[in-house]
Scaffold this active site. Sequence first.
Site, PDB file in Angstrom:
ATOM      1  N   HIS A   1       0.784  -1.043   0.023  1.00 40.40           N
ATOM      2  CA  HIS A   1      -0.008   0.030   0.078  1.00 40.40           C
ATOM      3  C   HIS A   1       1.004   1.227   0.042  1.00 40.40           C
ATOM      4  CE1 HIS A   1      -2.318  -3.371   1.686  1.00 40.40           C
ATOM      5  NE2 HIS A   1      -3.355  -2.627   1.351  1.00 40.40           N
TER       6      HIS A   1
ATOM      7  N   PRO B   1      -6.229  -4.835  11.398  1.00 33.86           N
ATOM      8  CA  PRO B   1      -7.586  -4.681  11.309  1.00 33.86           C
ATOM      9  C   PRO B   1      -7.983  -3.361  11.640  1.00 33.86           C
ATOM     10  CG  PRO B   1      -6.631  -6.832  12.518  1.00 33.86           C
ATOM     11  CD  PRO B   1      -5.551  -5.681  12.017  1.00 33.86           C
ATOM     12  N   LEU B   2      -8.817  -2.851  11.089  1.00 29.92           N
ATOM     13  CA  LEU B   2      -9.056  -1.328  11.075  1.00 29.92           C
ATOM     14  C   LEU B   2      -9.567  -1.178  12.340  1.00 29.92           C
ATOM     15  CD1 LEU B   2      -9.459  -0.280   7.393  1.00 29.92           C
ATOM     16  CD2 LEU B   2      -7.361  -0.376   8.823  1.00 29.92           C
TER      17      LEU B   2
ATOM     18  N   GLY C   1     -10.688   4.410   7.240  1.00 27.56           N
ATOM     19  CA  GLY C   1     -11.376   3.048   7.823  1.00 27.56           C
ATOM     20  C   GLY C   1     -11.503   2.986   9.191  1.00 27.56           C
TER      21      GLY C   1
ATOM     22  N   HIS D   1      -3.842   3.208  -3.393  1.00 26.03           N
ATOM     23  CA  HIS D   1      -4.356   2.668  -1.925  1.00 26.03           C
ATOM     24  C   HIS D   1      -3.341   1.381  -1.767  1.00 26.03           C
ATOM     25  CE1 HIS D   1      -5.885   1.488   1.669  1.00 26.03           C
ATOM     26  NE2 HIS D   1      -6.222   0.214   1.218  1.00 26.03           N
TER      27      HIS D   1
ATOM     28  N   ARG E   1     -18.810 -17.565  38.666  1.00 26.30           N
ATOM     29  CA  ARG E   1     -18.548 -16.350  38.514  1.00 26.30           C
ATOM     30  C   ARG E   1     -18.345 -15.634  39.955  1.00 26.30           C
ATOM     31  NH1 ARG E   1     -24.479 -13.073  38.233  1.00 26.30           N
ATOM     32  NH2 ARG E   1     -25.655 -14.694  39.120  1.00 26.30           N
TER      33      ARG E   1
ATOM     34  N   SER F   1     -22.983  -8.333  37.601  1.00 24.22           N
ATOM     35  CA  SER F   1     -23.229  -9.535  37.244  1.00 24.22           C
ATOM     36  C   SER F   1     -21.937 -10.419  36.958  1.00 24.22           C
ATOM     37  CB  SER F   1     -23.743  -9.453  35.847  1.00 24.22           C
ATOM     38  OG  SER F   1     -25.038  -8.617  35.827  1.00 24.22           O
TER      39      SER F   1
ATOM     40  N   GLU G   1     -17.782  -3.563  24.693  1.00 21.95           N
ATOM     41  CA  GLU G   1     -16.876  -4.874  24.790  1.00 21.95           C
ATOM     42  C   GLU G   1     -15.798  -4.853  23.944  1.00 21.95           C
ATOM     43  OE1 GLU G   1     -19.934  -4.741  23.728  1.00 21.95           O
ATOM     44  OE2 GLU G   1     -21.052  -5.538  25.492  1.00 21.95           O
TER      45      GLU G   1
ATOM     46  N   PHE H   1     -21.246 -12.212  24.595  1.00 19.58           N
ATOM     47  CA  PHE H   1     -20.885 -10.952  23.977  1.00 19.58           C
ATOM     48  C   PHE H   1     -19.446 -10.886  23.543  1.00 19.58           C
ATOM     49  CE2 PHE H   1     -24.834  -9.356  26.256  1.00 19.58           C
ATOM     50  CZ  PHE H   1     -25.748  -9.670  25.252  1.00 19.58           C
TER      51      PHE H   1
ATOM     52  N   ASP I   1     -33.223 -15.224  30.186  1.00 19.58           N
ATOM     53  CA  ASP I   1     -32.868 -14.106  29.183  1.00 19.58           C
ATOM     54  C   ASP I   1     -32.630 -14.771  28.058  1.00 19.58           C
ATOM     55  OD1 ASP I   1     -32.427 -11.771  30.685  1.00 19.58           O
ATOM     56  OD2 ASP I   1     -30.463 -11.872  31.154  1.00 19.58           O
TER      57      ASP I   1
ATOM     58  N   HIS J   1     -28.859 -14.611  24.785  1.00 21.62           N
ATOM     59  CA  HIS J   1     -28.070 -14.122  25.998  1.00 21.62           C
ATOM     60  C   HIS J   1     -27.321 -15.596  26.329  1.00 21.62           C
ATOM     61  CE1 HIS J   1     -29.609 -10.443  26.008  1.00 21.62           C
ATOM     62  NE2 HIS J   1     -28.785  -9.982  27.079  1.00 21.62           N
TER      63      HIS J   1
ATOM     64  N   ARG K   1     -23.228 -18.787  35.903  1.00 24.27           N
ATOM     65  CA  ARG K   1     -24.221 -17.699  36.617  1.00 24.27           C
ATOM     66  C   ARG K   1     -24.783 -18.726  37.623  1.00 24.27           C
ATOM     67  NH1 ARG K   1     -30.677 -16.865  35.698  1.00 24.27           N
ATOM     68  NH2 ARG K   1     -30.815 -14.702  36.799  1.00 24.27           N
TER      69      ARG K   1
END
Lengths: 664, 664
Positions: free
Chosen positions: B32, B122-123, B160, B263, B358, B385, B412, B438, B470, B474, B521
């Site tokens: 590039h 990785p942008l 980007g 580019h 947890r 949590s 996250e 997540f 949930d 979830h 949980r």
Amino acid sequence: MTTPVSNPSQRDLANAIRALSMDAVEAANSGHPGMPMGMADVAAVLFTKFLKFDASAPKWPDRDRFVLSAGHGSMLLYSLLYLTGSPDVTIEEVKKFRQLHSKTPGHPEYGHTQGVETTTGPLGQGISTAVGMAIAERLLGARFGDKVVDHHTYAIVGDGCLMEGISHEAIDLAGHLKLNKLIVLWDDNSISIDGSTSLSTSTDQVKRFEAAGWNAVRVDGHNAAEVEAAIAKAKTSDKPTLIACKTIIGFGAPNKQGSEKTHGAPLGKDEIAAAREFLGWPYAPFEVPEPILSTWRAAGTRGKAEHAAWHERLSQLTADERAHFERMIEGELPASVKEALDAFIAKNVAEKPKLATRKSSEMALQVINDATDMTIGGSADLTHSNYTITRGMKSITPDDFTGRYLHYGIREHIMGAAMNGIALHGGFVPYGGTFLVFSDYLRGSIRLSALMGLRVLYVLTHDSIGVGEDGPTHQPIEHLASLRALPNVNVFRPADIVETAEAYEIALASKHTPSVLALSRQNLPTVRTEASSENLTAKGAYVLRGDAKAPRDVTLIATGSEIELAVSAAEQLNAEGVKTVVVSMPCFELFEAQPEAYRAEVLGTAPRIAIEAAGRFGWDRWIGDKGAFVGMNGFGASGPAPQVYKEFGITVEAVIAAAKKLVA
Amino acid sequence: MTTPVSNPSQRDLANAIRALSMDAVEAANSGHPGMPMGMADVAAVLFTKFLKFDASAPKWPDRDRFVLSAGHGSMLLYSLLYLTGSPDVTIEEVKKFRQLHSKTPGHPEYGHTQGVETTTGPLGQGISTAVGMAIAERLLGARFGDKVVDHHTYAIVGDGCLMEGISHEAIDLAGHLKLNKLIVLWDDNSISIDGSTSLSTSTDQVKRFEAAGWNAVRVDGHNAAEVEAAIAKAKTSDKPTLIACKTIIGFGAPNKQGSEKTHGAPLGKDEIAAAREFLGWPYAPFEVPEPILSTWRAAGTRGKAEHAAWHERLSQLTADERAHFERMIEGELPASVKEALDAFIAKNVAEKPKLATRKSSEMALQVINDATDMTIGGSADLTHSNYTITRGMKSITPDDFTGRYLHYGIREHIMGAAMNGIALHGGFVPYGGTFLVFSDYLRGSIRLSALMGLRVLYVLTHDSIGVGEDGPTHQPIEHLASLRALPNVNVFRPADIVETAEAYEIALASKHTPSVLALSRQNLPTVRTEASSENLTAKGAYVLRGDAKAPRDVTLIATGSEIELAVSAAEQLNAEGVKTVVVSMPCFELFEAQPEAYRAEVLGTAPRIAIEAAGRFGWDRWIGDKGAFVGMNGFGASGPAPQVYKEFGITVEAVIAAAKKLVA
């Protein structure tokens, strides 16, 4: 004070939502009362005064779409569905909130409950999916005119939705495209789970949305008149609108409101009693008195006349136009698509081109896009690497939605979510491209494609260390495995142009399953050199070289670009007297779905070697106890692709050596 | 015109970057050139006038950090490293750009090339990692004072980077925390791969950054004086600063500049010749004439005096303080951490509490956080949590960085990237929590944790359908598999408080491997009820119940919350005369790394049943050809957790039935 309310105010209507929400969460002993109670006034205005819908016809194509992006506030939506008389959500279902098999699960689930436009819960997805719906509305409107397609898309979002990165991609794209029929109502309650939002953010959201080309206004979310005026104004705008509704979370719970304590837990008996007092709501749990209920029910039928008028306008289209519209809405692709693809396959079986499968994909897309106008292409700014645009495809621009190609920008996540929204809206089959390695950036959305069962096509090129010089950040290793691990996704890694076209046939026919096409950067020979009357890729795996029924010494199983290695290795092994069969396995999931007997025949009883320029994870299912794997054992490296393959020992020689070791 | 430049201008210095970049890309026939040529003027100002560094000491702890967020422009960084005399990047390495085993891979790789502060490509990751570095600087400064810790963090970002969602999370958090030593230089060239950025975005970035609490200014990126003034001003600010540098991509290539053609592809011989003419750069490829080279080299030694002065200041600390600082920078945890965890384990083996893992995690973190001040906790707004905050941990606020707990907000992705930046900076061991489901939102960052080999701990709770009400959005299904598929990540799913503490011991000792802790949980009994002199989790899997060496009829393998089921099933099976062994397998990766003989002993030769409330993908490696799996076969459902387990057939009865079928 159990006297019926004579002429319900907006507050009375909203209090019905509040009471149902707190009671349902209490009964479930689980859930989120704070958001429904906080946004009840706003939602009451929206549903009783603006939302174009006919509760008895939740699939009316020109209804306004309502998306609860803050999906944890599901009791807001279930309350609205019950109060307006939506078929699925009876009071019995409200009482079964969050119970197994009820119509009122913890988060709204598309396909499970009529009236739920999209599955929400993972934050930021709802607003992003709503952007896709608003795009689809403009696209369909540009084709059939305002008389048939002219609706708004509303979304209620929370602080979490606006903190998630995907929200940036969503508002950036929506602002750019001037999606003026998109109206977002932000539950600006200054509370998140950890406490005050001031713990983690100081952003001026109004200014942020304005920077992205939106209108943005602030209102008191408990002042129905202000909310009403803002929505009315938003409807006349030439830009999308954010209405920041300042609210008190858990409004009505006198001791807990305004605190994170109302966010994700039942209020408790005492606080509910106090709330009943505070709100002037003396009715029994789950009781909505007359005329509050009938006023709500009237809102649910308010759209009937409009619905009828719409049918009248639809009937004024020519028969052809109307059939076209209805086919699109139903998602019925013309039979000519498959016919054209079949002809394309036959031609290539004969011509045997040597092409990268990303190039084969482009050619297959050309066939598809020529045969139907239902596909909407796009890429996350890798159009000329993914080869996702085909001849004659016009770009969609803010001022012209007659095009069919979306420049999603460097925004993989909204691409996935917008495709979900386009598919949910009806009318189109979306496909979108990026590099396979960047599927990491859209996993939140592809999981929802799968969970909702949407026909969305992910065109993921540069599918291995064959990427070469771009190095380990751009060389997928674990991505095939991590996508194969997802339920209800067909992950295709075609070996040549024939398998690529077959994969597209299956993907287009899979109305309730998203597809991933993992495609090579580098050229690959056509290995499917014999005509077949059936789509072999649809079986997931099949014997490509050798006789399935004859005795064999070893079976080589490969996918995509490694089929070439397997075929070469098999030729040499067979020449040396090692009876070798090559199995092409373009799709694990479809092979898994075949009858046991077919799988056993294909896999054989001889030792098996899998060859894939990716990690081994997941392959043992097919290799078995005595097998071997030729592939990657860690991250890749930057260098010319052939050298990188050699560096990591993914070569014909390595396959032959592995085979001889197993056979010995 | 090969006369040496007598008194090099900033433009001359920048042209050295341009020439090296276009020549290296041409030689590699890959890469590039556009970004390095466009940003050469800005980079020359930054490196020759501002950046505090000593090229001969790339690990000087108080150096300014420079992050090339637009990692595809790697030749900009390699040019700078070569020109300033960084040890790894000789002219020979520049000539081997993008070749296997060179120090100049396609994208900058941390740990591979000295002077590269973080892996980018990785942008959006670079700017986000830079936020983490800037946080670490403030944290360390709050502990040791400005005399020892006082440096800036600079990042060059492209369009980007600013379109990716993660950039929103990054600038939102940085603005909130008032990271005024963070200075971002945006290569505002209006070009992305698809063409003009106007194809996909209309956002006013200056306004956007201001909305997030930043200073933001626009400059001509080819005007050195303007750039210099802007950086100087940014250094005096009480907020982070965005400098939008309007540039021409590929500046100097007269026919291609300003276009996406520069580019991502070599310019070609003719255009390079034209560029040499245009730039007044008549030198041979890879030749940097005097005194341009010596001027650059002087920039590389400019920081030596400051470096010496810093050592002087460091020596003024007390011996204890200095040892403390050096231990932190080296990442050496005190031995007391392991001792305290060992004591914690012994105590719980005796007390056998029944706790969610947890909760066990919280207790283990309490032990760790009490024993060392090097840990920095946090959560993506699920603190109560994830149970990630421990007693005595103060929150980090914009005005007080003496705390140890970061409220990352509902973000996250930046949590992962910021933890990478904190780990890269040195001084701390970061851990951060969210729900396992997540992890989808932070995959881009966890992949970089793995690729860079960083000690980052992901505390991922609510690890199965045990989430209950949930519902499917979830309930993780494929997440364990997709994380296990990632190279160089240890994924722990501990069964009880003992395994949880053991997992923390391993995670803290793994200086070059990130760890995932998947935690329940719901409450789980202590199953490790016998004292052990060794950390059994470190073996990845071990026989928990039964005799590894005695004959057995069936082996049950389980992880986490399903160990309880396996133990109950084994008790009943053994009572019925079916000799059953239970293997706990808290970490696939560590088991895979054990000697073959150990693995064979643990797994045994009897049929095996794996039990995990997740998808089967990846389990066949351990189940073998004749085994069975009790787990999930699709997405979950909303309902009370025990009912959901029953609904999907993950029960003691199902395990017993499967065992009897296999043994029969």
